[in-house]
Write a protein that holds these residues in place. Structure first.
Motif, PDB file in Angstrom:
ATOM      1  N   ALA A 124       0.861  -1.175   0.000  1.00  0.00           N
ATOM      2  CA  ALA A 124       0.000   0.000   0.000  1.00  0.00           C
ATOM      3  C   ALA A 124       0.900   1.228   0.000  1.00  0.00           C
ATOM      4  O   ALA A 124       1.652   1.457   0.955  1.00  0.00           O
ATOM      5  CB  ALA A 124      -0.924  -0.002   1.213  1.00  0.00           C
ATOM      6  N   ALA A 125       0.850   2.014  -1.071  1.00  0.00           N
ATOM      7  CA  ALA A 125       1.777   3.126  -1.240  1.00  0.00           C
ATOM      8  C   ALA A 125       1.009   4.431  -1.412  1.00  0.00           C
ATOM      9  O   ALA A 125      -0.079   4.452  -2.018  1.00  0.00           O
ATOM     10  CB  ALA A 125       2.685   2.898  -2.453  1.00  0.00           C
ATOM     11  N   TYR A 126       1.568   5.502  -0.887  1.00  0.00           N
ATOM     12  CA  TYR A 126       0.982   6.831  -1.020  1.00  0.00           C
ATOM     13  C   TYR A 126       2.112   7.828  -1.239  1.00  0.00           C
ATOM     14  O   TYR A 126       3.145   7.775  -0.574  1.00  0.00           O
ATOM     15  CB  TYR A 126       0.196   7.220   0.239  1.00  0.00           C
ATOM     16  CG  TYR A 126      -1.094   7.967  -0.061  1.00  0.00           C
ATOM     17  CD1 TYR A 126      -1.074   9.160  -0.770  1.00  0.00           C
ATOM     18  CD2 TYR A 126      -2.311   7.480   0.357  1.00  0.00           C
ATOM     19  CE1 TYR A 126      -2.248   9.842  -1.044  1.00  0.00           C
ATOM     20  CE2 TYR A 126      -3.503   8.141   0.084  1.00  0.00           C
ATOM     21  CZ  TYR A 126      -3.458   9.329  -0.617  1.00  0.00           C
ATOM     22  OH  TYR A 126      -4.621   9.993  -0.913  1.00  0.00           O
ATOM     23  N   ARG A 127       1.888   8.756  -2.177  1.00  0.00           N
ATOM     24  CA  ARG A 127       2.882   9.784  -2.459  1.00  0.00           C
ATOM     25  C   ARG A 127       2.621  11.006  -1.587  1.00  0.00           C
ATOM     26  O   ARG A 127       1.477  11.439  -1.433  1.00  0.00           O
ATOM     27  CB  ARG A 127       2.827  10.173  -3.936  1.00  0.00           C
ATOM     28  CG  ARG A 127       3.825  11.266  -4.316  1.00  0.00           C
ATOM     29  CD  ARG A 127       3.569  11.792  -5.700  1.00  0.00           C
ATOM     30  NE  ARG A 127       4.381  12.953  -5.996  1.00  0.00           N
ATOM     31  CZ  ARG A 127       4.193  13.774  -7.024  1.00  0.00           C
ATOM     32  NH1 ARG A 127       3.205  13.541  -7.877  1.00  0.00           N
ATOM     33  NH2 ARG A 127       4.978  14.816  -7.204  1.00  0.00           N
ATOM     34  N   LEU A 128       3.697  11.584  -1.038  1.00  0.00           N
ATOM     35  CA  LEU A 128       3.618  12.789  -0.233  1.00  0.00           C
ATOM     36  C   LEU A 128       4.607  13.818  -0.758  1.00  0.00           C
ATOM     37  O   LEU A 128       5.692  13.455  -1.249  1.00  0.00           O
ATOM     38  CB  LEU A 128       3.941  12.503   1.240  1.00  0.00           C
ATOM     39  CG  LEU A 128       2.926  11.694   2.053  1.00  0.00           C
ATOM     40  CD1 LEU A 128       3.131  10.192   1.827  1.00  0.00           C
ATOM     41  CD2 LEU A 128       3.039  12.004   3.529  1.00  0.00           C
ATOM     42  N   ASP A 129       4.235  15.099  -0.693  1.00  0.00           N
ATOM     43  CA  ASP A 129       5.191  16.139  -1.063  1.00  0.00           C
ATOM     44  C   ASP A 129       6.171  16.352   0.087  1.00  0.00           C
ATOM     45  O   ASP A 129       6.078  15.721   1.140  1.00  0.00           O
ATOM     46  CB  ASP A 129       4.471  17.429  -1.439  1.00  0.00           C
ATOM     47  CG  ASP A 129       3.653  18.001  -0.289  1.00  0.00           C
ATOM     48  OD1 ASP A 129       3.906  17.622   0.867  1.00  0.00           O
ATOM     49  OD2 ASP A 129       2.751  18.821  -0.551  1.00  0.00           O
ATOM     50  N   ALA A 147       7.144   5.241  -8.902  1.00  0.00           N
ATOM     51  CA  ALA A 147       7.975   6.221  -8.207  1.00  0.00           C
ATOM     52  C   ALA A 147       8.763   7.080  -9.191  1.00  0.00           C
ATOM     53  O   ALA A 147       8.916   8.295  -8.989  1.00  0.00           O
ATOM     54  CB  ALA A 147       8.917   5.513  -7.233  1.00  0.00           C
ATOM     55  N   LYS A 148       9.256   6.465 -10.276  1.00  0.00           N
ATOM     56  CA  LYS A 148       9.967   7.250 -11.290  1.00  0.00           C
ATOM     57  C   LYS A 148       9.020   8.231 -11.979  1.00  0.00           C
ATOM     58  O   LYS A 148       9.398   9.381 -12.247  1.00  0.00           O
ATOM     59  CB  LYS A 148      10.595   6.299 -12.319  1.00  0.00           C
ATOM     60  CG  LYS A 148      11.717   5.447 -11.759  1.00  0.00           C
ATOM     61  CD  LYS A 148      12.942   6.282 -11.426  1.00  0.00           C
ATOM     62  CE  LYS A 148      13.599   6.819 -12.684  1.00  0.00           C
ATOM     63  NZ  LYS A 148      14.822   7.566 -12.383  1.00  0.00           N
ATOM     64  N   GLN A 149       7.810   7.807 -12.294  1.00  0.00           N
ATOM     65  CA  GLN A 149       6.850   8.707 -12.912  1.00  0.00           C
ATOM     66  C   GLN A 149       6.458   9.840 -11.982  1.00  0.00           C
ATOM     67  O   GLN A 149       6.212  10.974 -12.431  1.00  0.00           O
ATOM     68  CB  GLN A 149       5.610   7.923 -13.334  1.00  0.00           C
ATOM     69  CG  GLN A 149       5.857   6.897 -14.434  1.00  0.00           C
ATOM     70  CD  GLN A 149       4.642   6.038 -14.707  1.00  0.00           C
ATOM     71  OE1 GLN A 149       3.587   6.223 -14.107  1.00  0.00           O
ATOM     72  NE2 GLN A 149       4.786   5.083 -15.628  1.00  0.00           N
ATOM     73  N   ALA A 150       6.379   9.572 -10.678  1.00  0.00           N
ATOM     74  CA  ALA A 150       6.006  10.612  -9.722  1.00  0.00           C
ATOM     75  C   ALA A 150       7.121  11.624  -9.509  1.00  0.00           C
ATOM     76  O   ALA A 150       6.856  12.725  -9.002  1.00  0.00           O
ATOM     77  CB  ALA A 150       5.620   9.969  -8.389  1.00  0.00           C
ATOM     78  N   GLY A 193       4.924  16.848   3.608  1.00  0.00           N
ATOM     79  CA  GLY A 193       4.194  15.796   4.276  1.00  0.00           C
ATOM     80  C   GLY A 193       2.736  15.708   3.904  1.00  0.00           C
ATOM     81  O   GLY A 193       1.980  14.992   4.577  1.00  0.00           O
ATOM     82  N   ASN A 194       2.299  16.398   2.846  1.00  0.00           N
ATOM     83  CA  ASN A 194       0.901  16.373   2.434  1.00  0.00           C
ATOM     84  C   ASN A 194       0.668  15.259   1.419  1.00  0.00           C
ATOM     85  O   ASN A 194       1.425  15.137   0.445  1.00  0.00           O
ATOM     86  CB  ASN A 194       0.501  17.714   1.817  1.00  0.00           C
ATOM     87  CG  ASN A 194       0.668  18.856   2.794  1.00  0.00           C
ATOM     88  OD1 ASN A 194       0.237  18.768   3.933  1.00  0.00           O
ATOM     89  ND2 ASN A 194       1.322  19.921   2.348  1.00  0.00           N
ATOM     90  N   PRO A 195      -0.365  14.442   1.589  1.00  0.00           N
ATOM     91  CA  PRO A 195      -0.669  13.408   0.598  1.00  0.00           C
ATOM     92  C   PRO A 195      -1.043  14.015  -0.748  1.00  0.00           C
ATOM     93  O   PRO A 195      -1.749  15.016  -0.816  1.00  0.00           O
ATOM     94  CB  PRO A 195      -1.845  12.656   1.223  1.00  0.00           C
ATOM     95  CG  PRO A 195      -1.810  12.999   2.664  1.00  0.00           C
ATOM     96  CD  PRO A 195      -1.260  14.377   2.756  1.00  0.00           C
ATOM     97  N   VAL A 196      -0.563  13.388  -1.807  1.00  0.00           N
ATOM     98  CA  VAL A 196      -0.810  13.859  -3.169  1.00  0.00           C
ATOM     99  C   VAL A 196      -1.487  12.741  -3.951  1.00  0.00           C
ATOM    100  O   VAL A 196      -0.981  11.623  -4.014  1.00  0.00           O
ATOM    101  CB  VAL A 196       0.500  14.283  -3.873  1.00  0.00           C
ATOM    102  CG1 VAL A 196       0.212  14.746  -5.289  1.00  0.00           C
ATOM    103  CG2 VAL A 196       1.190  15.380  -3.075  1.00  0.00           C
TER     104      VAL A 196
END
Length: 542
Positions: free
Chosen positions: A318-323, A361-364, A326-329
């Motif tokens: 389960a993965a989530y991207r953060l700036d 991760a590379k695309q993000a 620390g804000n979820p994107v």
């Protein structure tokens, strides 16, 4: 907050220090296979004899006994083959020694748990931090017998450890035990015997820098020609000069082939191993070499472009991207895998899931992936979780060791860093502070997705809980900015939010004077809340 344990600091995981590639030895002639089988069987017997001698030496082993064993092996093979056999023997003995130490720790942990639970009255309820007493007298009796068995086993293993005695099986203990369960394994005695003998063969050679193509014993030329330096008893089988046998097969490493070619062109050390896959009936050549230690990037550089927090589960990531604040994107991402079936199937599933994670991760555009520093060695014990067999199977199914090794290796090839964080409370606090606020009509959030946010925030150096706005101006609080966000240096700042007041709502004031009790109609409106305050927008960082 006194019950929250101290969290370990995050760190950037060092990159891999070795490389291994494999290719099939196809189109071998019957004579080639006969030579490989004869050499493997002969050198395997030498390796078994050397391992027996090393185990007999125990803690009395020294440089003199090592040199003596190598001289004896050289007479029946060659100096380089003898060196490779003795080195493999020492590595195997050291691995068995480490496993023995881990087994002692596991037994000691089980004994401590049993003694604690047996000391409690029958039916004593447990707590979050310690198990309670056993449910019945019969269970207490059975566990007392198990305690005696574990204590006897622990004493025996400790005695072996102090004497330097280890138990090693060349070919693998699992395959040895399969001999007694051939019907369940779907093997005949002949098939098992073939697999057992193939696993005990030894056709390997360590590389040596400065020698031609990096290895004198097993040599592979840039055009893929494979030749073997035959042991002394098989010198008459040579089909080339200097006692060498050239195989009819040609190899070409599709993966990292350019890196391998650069090494052998510069005569740098490359180790080779030839083995037979009896299930497929194919011969393979594995090349391996060491890489120079790559300096990891600073932690602040890894955090500069944000982070992807990954929560590891038994069947998915389960993965989530953060700036970087620390804000979820965006939305959560889940990468599933199936760890049932054969070892090859499990390994392929894990690699496929990690490949999709790294590509995302590379695309993000992030520079690092945050993951928990998991180690369930002490969590698998039967005594720790009692009847929770399904939970023990769950945590045993999470591939912690393979996951860390594969993720680090694959991420390094794509220029990504791996940041490991303390796994304590990530699922609990992630579900508490992030699961509900991130739910929208078009987005569902599981507690594992919320844990990914918690892991990402901890990786970035932020507390897991969100910053909260001050309470509204009313009759009980008109001035001052109040927030539940603790300072960066405060211990336990990631824990559960403390009460908003220093005293119970209906208690006396600090100066000892009594205040008028509010009426029932105004209590809910005027009394300061001790629960959760209204949250601000997700972009408000802390």
């Amino acid at each position: 907050m006194g019950g929250v344990r101290e969290l370990a600091a995050s760190f950037v995981v060092p990159g891999p220090c070795g490389v291994a590639v494999r290719d099939r030895l196809g189109h071998l002639t019957p004579r080639d296979e006969g030579v490989l089988r004869a050499v493997g069987e002969h050198q395997g017997a030498l390796a078994s004899r050397d391992l027996r001698a090393r185990c007999a030496d125990g803690l009395e082993h020294g440089a003199d006994s090592w040199a003596l064993r190598k001289r004896e092996l050289t007479r029946e093979s060659s100096s380089r083959i003898a060196g490779a056999i003795t080195k493999a023997t020492h590595d195997q003995w050291a691995l068995a020694r480490r496993c023995q130490a881990a087994h002692i720790q596991t037994l000691a942990a089980g004994i401590r748990t049993l003694r604690h639970r047996l000391s409690l009255p029958v039916g004593e309820p447990g707590t979050k931090r310690a198990a309670g007493g056993y449910r019945s007298r019969s269970e207490w009796f059975r566990k007392s017998r198990r305690l005696a068995a574990l204590e006897a086993r622990h004493a025996a293993v400790v005695a072996e450890w102090q004497a330097g005695r280890v138990r090693v099986v060349r070919g693998g203990r699992r395959l040895l035990n399969t001999r007694h369960h051939l019907a369940q394994a779907g093997l005949t005695e002949g098939q098992w015997r073939e697999r057992w003998e193939a696993e005990r063969w030894f056709i390997a050679a360590d590389g040596e820098s400065g020698k031609r193509f990096g290895n004198e014993t097993i040599r592979v030329t840039p055009d893929g020609e494979v030749s073997i330096r035959l042991p002394a008893p098989f010198a008459h089988l040579a089909n080339a000069g200097h006692g060498r046998y050239v195989l009819a097969s040609r190899i070409a490493f599709a993966h990292r082939g350019a890196e391998w070619a650069d090494r052998i062109a510069a005569n740098r050390a490359v180790a080779y191993r030839i083995h037979l896959d009896t299930e497929r009936g194919r011969w393979y050549l594995t090349a391996s070499w060491q890489r120079p230690v790559v300096k990891t990037i600073p932690l602040e550089a890894a955090r500069a472009r944000g982070m992807i927090g990954v929560d590891t589960n038994a069947d998915h990531f389960a993965a989530y991207r953060l700036d970087r604040h620390g804000n979820p994107v965006g939305d959560p991402h889940r990468f599933g895998f199936d760890l049932s079936g054969t070892a090859g199937h499990r390994d392929a599933q894990l690699r496929h899931a990690l490949t999709r994670l790294i590509h995302w991760a590379k695309q993000a555009g992030v520079a690092a992936i945050g993951i928990e520093d998991l180690d369930f060695t002490t969590e698998k014990t039967r005594e720790k979780h009692g009847r929770r067999k399904r939970f023990r199977q769950l945590i045993s199914g999470i591939p912690t060791g393979k996951l860390k090794a594969r993720l680090v290796s694959m991420a390094t090839e794509h220029g990504l860093s791996i940041v490991a964080v303390d796994p304590a409370y990530t699922t609990l606090w992630g579900a508490q502070h992030w699961q509900k606020p991130l739910v929208t009509p078009h987005r569902t959030m599981s507690r594992h997705d919320a844990a990914g946010v918690a892991i990402g925030r901890r990786t970035l150096g932020h507390p897991i809980r969100r910053r909260t706005a001050p309470p509204p101006h009313d009759r009980s609080d008109r001035a001052g900015h109040r927030t539940a966000q603790a300072g960066p240096g405060d211990r336990g700042r990631e824990g559960t939010r403390p009460p908003a007041t220093d005293r119970p709502p209906r208690g006396p004031s600090p100066n000892g004077t009594r205040t008028r009790e509010p009426s029932a109609s105004n209590t809910a409106r005027d009394a300061p809340s001790t629960q959760q305050w209204a949250q601000n927008s997700l972009t408000h960082t802390g």
